[in-house]
Design an enzyme around this catalytic site. Structure first.
Site, PDB file in Angstrom:
ATOM      1  N   ARG A  54     -93.365   0.316  51.169  1.00 52.68           N
ATOM      2  CA  ARG A  54     -93.490   0.780  52.426  1.00 52.68           C
ATOM      3  C   ARG A  54     -93.660  -0.537  53.397  1.00 52.68           C
ATOM      4  O   ARG A  54     -93.693  -0.634  54.658  1.00 52.68           O
ATOM      5  CB  ARG A  54     -94.186   1.718  52.779  1.00 52.68           C
ATOM      6  CG  ARG A  54     -94.431   2.529  54.351  1.00 52.68           C
ATOM      7  CD  ARG A  54     -94.615   3.787  54.350  1.00 52.68           C
ATOM      8  NE  ARG A  54     -95.731   4.373  53.316  1.00 52.68           N
ATOM      9  CZ  ARG A  54     -96.876   4.112  53.466  1.00 52.68           C
ATOM     10  NH1 ARG A  54     -97.472   3.189  54.388  1.00 52.68           N
ATOM     11  NH2 ARG A  54     -97.732   4.651  52.527  1.00 52.68           N
ATOM     12  N   TYR A 105     -80.069   4.352  77.587  1.00 47.63           N
ATOM     13  CA  TYR A 105     -79.573   5.099  76.566  1.00 47.63           C
ATOM     14  C   TYR A 105     -80.343   6.425  76.093  1.00 47.63           C
ATOM     15  O   TYR A 105     -81.495   6.473  76.323  1.00 47.63           O
ATOM     16  CB  TYR A 105     -79.947   4.487  74.945  1.00 47.63           C
ATOM     17  CG  TYR A 105     -79.560   5.366  73.637  1.00 47.63           C
ATOM     18  CD1 TYR A 105     -78.324   5.429  73.352  1.00 47.63           C
ATOM     19  CD2 TYR A 105     -80.575   5.726  72.779  1.00 47.63           C
ATOM     20  CE1 TYR A 105     -77.865   6.125  72.218  1.00 47.63           C
ATOM     21  CE2 TYR A 105     -80.398   6.454  71.629  1.00 47.63           C
ATOM     22  CZ  TYR A 105     -78.893   6.796  71.504  1.00 47.63           C
ATOM     23  OH  TYR A 105     -78.355   7.527  70.437  1.00 47.63           O
ATOM     24  N   ASP A 179     -83.842  -3.428  75.575  1.00 49.01           N
ATOM     25  CA  ASP A 179     -82.870  -3.183  74.610  1.00 49.01           C
ATOM     26  C   ASP A 179     -81.786  -3.938  74.862  1.00 49.01           C
ATOM     27  O   ASP A 179     -81.072  -3.741  75.670  1.00 49.01           O
ATOM     28  CB  ASP A 179     -82.705  -1.804  74.967  1.00 49.01           C
ATOM     29  CG  ASP A 179     -81.690  -0.979  73.770  1.00 49.01           C
ATOM     30  OD1 ASP A 179     -80.906  -1.682  73.159  1.00 49.01           O
ATOM     31  OD2 ASP A 179     -81.772   0.195  73.673  1.00 49.01           O
ATOM     32  N   LYS A 204     -75.197  -0.567  65.620  1.00 53.31           N
ATOM     33  CA  LYS A 204     -73.849  -1.003  66.688  1.00 53.31           C
ATOM     34  C   LYS A 204     -73.289  -2.195  65.947  1.00 53.31           C
ATOM     35  O   LYS A 204     -72.811  -2.244  64.836  1.00 53.31           O
ATOM     36  CB  LYS A 204     -74.374  -0.932  67.718  1.00 53.31           C
ATOM     37  CG  LYS A 204     -75.266   0.248  68.199  1.00 53.31           C
ATOM     38  CD  LYS A 204     -74.695   1.904  68.030  1.00 53.31           C
ATOM     39  CE  LYS A 204     -75.614   2.920  68.222  1.00 53.31           C
ATOM     40  NZ  LYS A 204     -76.185   2.912  69.441  1.00 53.31           N
TER      41      LYS A 204
HETATM   42  C1  LIG Z   1     -77.406   3.573  69.801  1.00 54.31           C
HETATM   43  C2  LIG Z   1     -78.565   3.198  70.524  1.00 54.31           C
HETATM   44  C3  LIG Z   1     -79.944   3.454  70.478  1.00 54.31           C
HETATM   45  C4  LIG Z   1     -80.522   4.271  69.156  1.00 54.31           C
HETATM   46  O1  LIG Z   1     -80.016   3.624  68.141  1.00 54.31           O
HETATM   47  P1  LIG Z   1     -79.925   4.533  66.723  1.00 54.31           P
HETATM   48  O2  LIG Z   1     -79.744   3.410  65.480  1.00 54.31           O
HETATM   49  O3  LIG Z   1     -78.976   5.390  66.661  1.00 54.31           O
HETATM   50  O4  LIG Z   1     -81.287   5.150  66.240  1.00 54.31           O
HETATM   51  C5  LIG Z   1     -80.749   2.667  71.165  1.00 54.31           C
HETATM   52  N1  LIG Z   1     -80.243   1.913  72.195  1.00 54.31           N
HETATM   53  C6  LIG Z   1     -78.971   1.681  72.684  1.00 54.31           C
HETATM   54  C7  LIG Z   1     -78.504   1.010  73.795  1.00 54.31           C
HETATM   55  C8  LIG Z   1     -78.117   2.526  71.643  1.00 54.31           C
HETATM   56  O5  LIG Z   1     -76.518   2.272  71.863  1.00 54.31           O
END
Ligand SMILES: *Cc1c(COP(=O)(O)O)cnc(C)c1O
Length: 366
Positions: A54, A105, A179, A204
């Site tokens: 962990r 998001y 983000d 992504k």
């Molecule tokens: C998909 C997404 C998230 C969340 O990510 P996960 O891997 O699905 O938990 C956060 N911010 C943005 C801009 C996203 O597109």
């Protein structure tokens, strides 16, 4: 500290594409694997730096090394983008204010609402493109501790002036999170613009093949990095070694995928702008996400279901082109138009993508 380069594969300053291809490799020794293997281990022989599964893993470290080098900070891998995001929000003291984009998001908005409902913080949602309004919101709450930026926003594709906002936030003693999922470190490096923490859904573009759930944080400050690592150790929102290995493998081609996807997106956005069935196209000028708004009375769900090449699916940033109507999600902001389709443009042949989209939009042409 010695003057020797820290990594034998990076004897000189190299550019992002080279980092993407060569970063995180094991030491160059005869018969050592060229790329990091997947290390499946829940425990390690005692008295080392890691000790337990962990707390660390060599495959995570390789992924973190590449992402950290691309963003210009220290990276930490998490089980998902939301695990990374909520770990940051976890560090905000009780009763603190958080200023965030109204079109962040939807998971981020839900996490803020959940923490607010439980009395942990006060969320102030703003138009992140309105710099004066964002600064005003920070000033209006004397307990404001965090400015959460997403740029471009998902799915409205608004842009924030990160540099100006970060400067203003720091004058007020407010920490800045960005983000950077949509832009990736190849198109935007928030730490160099003054941000304190970068959040990624590595699910992504970084992983890029719609087969991995993974998140990451990147920070420049050692103390903040230590605090976030301590939360990761404690909460246990850790990724699997295989996920980080797949993401690292995906990042080897990040620059190529992004270049092609962006070129396709520019072409598609331009053609959509001339399409009679489309009333609005949103494209921030970079990246590969395009939003379009259909004329009133036309079903965006029907369009999303009629394409043959574009897949009707949520998520984004894969090599495959996908699309969806964002308001099909209950949590999506009510200010997002009902007829808004978000396109994640992939790396297929752009003429094939256009032919398919044009066919799906044909019933809308007067
Ligand atoms: C998909 C997404 C998230 C969340 O990510 P996960 O891997 O699905 O938990 C956060 N911010 C943005 C801009 C996203 O597109």
């Amino acid at each position: 500290m010695s003057d020797e380069p820290s990594h034998p594969d990076h004897p000189i300053d190299v550019r992002p594409a080279t980092i993407a291809v060569t970063g995180g490799r094991p030491a160059r020794q005869p018969d050592a694997p060229l790329n990091p293997p997947i290390t499946m281990a829940s425990t390690y022989v005692a008295a080392g730096d890691v000790e337990y599964g962990r707390y660390g893993n060599p495959t995570w470290s390789a992924f973190e090394e590449v992402l950290g080098a691309l963003e210009g900070g220290r990276a930490l891998a998490f089980a998902s983008g939301m695990a990374a995001a909520t770990t940051v929000l976890d560090l905000v003291g009780p009763g603190a204010g958080v200023v965030a984009p109204q079109h962040a998001y939807s998971g981020t908005i839900m996490a803020l609402a959940d923490l607010e409902a439980r009395g942990r913080l006060h969320a102030h949602l703003v138009d992140i493109a309105d710099t004066d309004a964002v600064i005003g919101a920070m000033k209006a709450d004397e307990d404001c501790a965090l400015l959460w930026i997403e740029s471009p926003t998902n799915p409205a594709l608004e842009l924030a002036d990160i540099e100006t906002l970060a400067r203003a936030a720091h004058e007020l003693g407010v920490r800045v999170v960005v983000d950077n999922t949509f832009a990736t470190p190849l198109l935007q490096q928030p730490l160099s613009l003054g941000a304190d923490i970068v959040v990624h859904s590595a699910t992504k573009y970084l992983a890029g093949h719609s087969d991995v759930q993974l998140g990451a944080l990147v920070v420049s400050d050692e103390e903040v990095s230590g605090a976030l690592k301590a939360r990761r150790d404690l909460v246990g929102a850790v990724p699997g070694p295989f996920e980080t290995w797949l993401a690292l493998r995906g990042m080897r081609t990040l620059h190529l995928r992004l270049e092609r996807a962006q070129a396709n997106a520019i072409e598609i956005a331009g053609r959509l702008a001339d399409h009679p069935g489309v009333v609005e196209v949103r494209y921030p000028g970079f990246g590969a996400i395009v939003a379009l708004v259909l004329a009133d009375g036309f079903s965006a769900d029907l369009v999303a279901r009629s394409t043959r090449l574009w897949v009707h699916a949520t998520s984004l940033g894969g090599v495959e082109s996908t699309l969806e109507r964002r308001r099909r999600w209950k949590a999506e902001a009510s200010t997002i138009p009902e007829g808004l389709l978000r396109l994640s443009v992939g790396i297929e042949d752009v003429e094939d993508l256009w032919t398919d989209l044009e066919r799906a939009l044909a019933p809308l042409v007067p």
